[in-house]
Write an enzyme that holds these catalytic residues in place. Structure first.
Site, PDB file in Angstrom:
ATOM      1  N   LYS A 113       0.775  -1.235   0.121  1.00 42.72           N
ATOM      2  CA  LYS A 113       0.093  -0.037  -0.055  1.00 42.72           C
ATOM      3  C   LYS A 113       1.032   1.244   0.118  1.00 42.72           C
ATOM      4  CE  LYS A 113      -4.489   0.770   0.488  1.00 42.72           C
ATOM      5  NZ  LYS A 113      -5.724  -0.344  -0.102  1.00 42.72           N
TER       6      LYS A 113
HETATM    7  N1  GLU Z   1      -7.271   0.136  -3.425  1.00 37.41           N
HETATM    8  C1  GLU Z   1      -8.122  -1.061  -3.639  1.00 37.41           C
HETATM    9  C2  GLU Z   1      -8.095  -1.990  -2.262  1.00 37.41           C
HETATM   10  O1  GLU Z   1      -7.824  -1.466  -1.187  1.00 37.41           O
HETATM   11  C3  GLU Z   1      -7.546  -1.804  -4.882  1.00 37.41           C
HETATM   12  C4  GLU Z   1      -6.275  -2.403  -4.788  1.00 37.41           C
HETATM   13  C5  GLU Z   1      -5.861  -2.856  -6.083  1.00 37.41           C
HETATM   14  O2  GLU Z   1      -6.348  -3.091  -7.318  1.00 37.41           O
HETATM   15  O3  GLU Z   1      -4.395  -3.349  -6.231  1.00 37.41           O
HETATM   16  O4  GLU Z   1      -8.345  -3.213  -2.680  1.00 37.41           O
END
Ligand code: GLU
Length: 423
Positions: A113
């Site tokens: 993240k």
């Molecule tokens: N931000 C989204 C989540 O928390 C998508 C993450 C992604 O597609 O890599 O799942």
């Protein structure tokens, strides 16, 4: 659980919440101490200070993070968020949730993240682009289709992903579409990606209703958030006959016990900039809206909205977690006592990362799927994951969240065991 002695501030610390759930699942799986340490520790945490020239000529420095929690099952995967309240603890927790989320839906990624402390509403488009490009350049050594693949998250979108993709590509001197997902369609994005998280919520909510013997047509839904997740879920659910009785946003809530016309509400917000003052419903105190009686409550905005302070007042039959971490671990115990059927964030909101996986596959193959194929494969994964979690919970006599964590931890631990420890 010892978590009940936490102060509200500690209860809301996402890393402590992630740890509490991890510890419970790890204990039930009887994972040994060493494996617990490996699984719990983020593999890499990068902090960068990002100088940006503002439009008025001043220089500002922003702080950003990228945490790769695990790459045991594949490249790091997870969004980048831009928000004033981003902290390293939060990014760390969100990165670990991505590891468990990818594992619970069984897609071949680890978890990561990113976050930058900034208020995107106070930045011009050009400033935002400079910030995005410099942030990308600062973490570039850690990115790549085989290393770490970002995606949109809070306050980032396909335009931001296009800048990340371009910056990375300029550095390596050729176009690499698979370095990010959630891109515009014309740059290697996938059909169905924008709707995917909301669609995933719809699919698991349908499965839960079916399981509880409830009928979608008479099901009342309260949704917190009217953005990419909540807005899409509202639209898709209302098309399936669900009654969306209330939408809650940061500036207020709108309520209609007979069901809101979601498309008209989108139109109203486009014209006025807010969901408030909508002729097809009544404005309502957002502080009370979450406690309306309903079959499905779908928090699809931020973390920590359901806590020890308010969980007892919920009047929903099903809690479908569209956001990451909307419920604190202390609140979990209260929900269990109230017999609310919880579809935990992992897997409830995994539709987004699942279609991100499809996007990554399509980019790498250079062969793009039609929307029907994307949605069919998404439905397969969401339905299978939902049943895997619920059946595991029944078999092991634990709640759905613990079951999801146990399934996920077990898969990641197995990958680590099979790979062994490189020394
Ligand atoms: N931000 C989204 C989540 O928390 C998508 C993450 C992604 O597609 O890599 O799942």
């Amino acid at each position: 659980m010892a978590t009940t002695t936490l102060s509200l501030e500690q209860e809301k610390n996402p890393w402590l919440a992630a740890e509490a759930r991890f510890d419970e699942a790890a204990a039930l799986l009887k994972l040994d101490d060493g494996m617990r340490k490996v699984l719990k520790s983020p593999a890499k945490e990068i902090t960068v200070h990002i100088p940006v020239q503002l439009d008025d000529g001043r220089l500002e420095v922003f702080t950003g993070y990228r945490v790769q929690h695990s790459i045991a099952r594949g490249p790091g995967k997870g969004g980048i968020r831009f928000a004033p309240n981003v902290t390293l603890d939060e990014v760390r927790a969100l990165a670990s949730w991505m590891t468990w989320k990818c594992a619970v839906v069984n897609i071949p990624f680890g978890g990561a993240k990113g976050g930058v402390i900034c208020d995107p509403n106070l930045l011009s488009d050009v400033e935002l682009e400079r910030l995005t490009r410099r942030y990308t350049a600062e973490i570039i050594d850690f990115l790549g289709p085989e290393r770490d693949v970002p995606a949109p998250d809070v306050n980032t979108n396909e335009k931001v992903m296009a800048w990340v993709m371009d910056t990375y590509s300029m550095h390596v001197r050729h176009t690499v579409t698979a370095v990010v997902t959630g891109k515009p369609m014309s740059l290697g994005g996938s059909r169905g990606r924008k709707e995917a998280t909301g669609r995933g919520c719809l699919i698991v909510a349908q499965e839960a209703l079916h399981r509880l013997g409830l009928d979608p047509a008479s099901s009342r839904v309260v949704i917190q958030g009217f953005g990419n997740v909540g807005g899409m879920a509202a639209r898709l659910m209302s098309r399936q006959g669900f009654k969306i009785i209330c939408i809650i946003e940061y500036d207020g809530a709108v309520h209609n016990p007979n069901g809101l016309d979601v498309d008209a509400l989108f139109e109203h917000r486009k014209e006025t900039g807010s969901i408030l003052g909508f002729s097809g419903g009544e404005d309502m105190d957002p502080g009370k809206a979450m406690f309306l009686e309903c079959e499905i409550l779908l928090p699809a905005a931020t973390e920590n909205v359901i806590t020890s302070q308010n969980a007892a007042d919920l009047r929903c039959r099903i809690l479908c977690e569209g956001a990451n971490g909307p419920t604190t671990s202390v609140a979990d115990e209260i929900l269990m006592d109230k017999k609310i059927f919880v579809i935990p964030d992992i897997p409830a909101n995994a539709g987004g990362v699942t279609v991100s996986y499809f996007e990554w596959v399509q980019d790498r193959q250079g062969f793009f799927w039609n929307e029907r194929l994307v949605n069919t494969r998404l439905a397969e994964i969401m339905v299978d994951s939902f049943h895997a979690v619920v059946e595991y919970a029944e078999k092991h006599n634990v709640n759905n969240r613990t079951a999801a964590y146990m399934l996920a931890l077990d898969r990641v631990a197995e990958a680590i065991k099979l790979r062994g420890i490189y020394a």
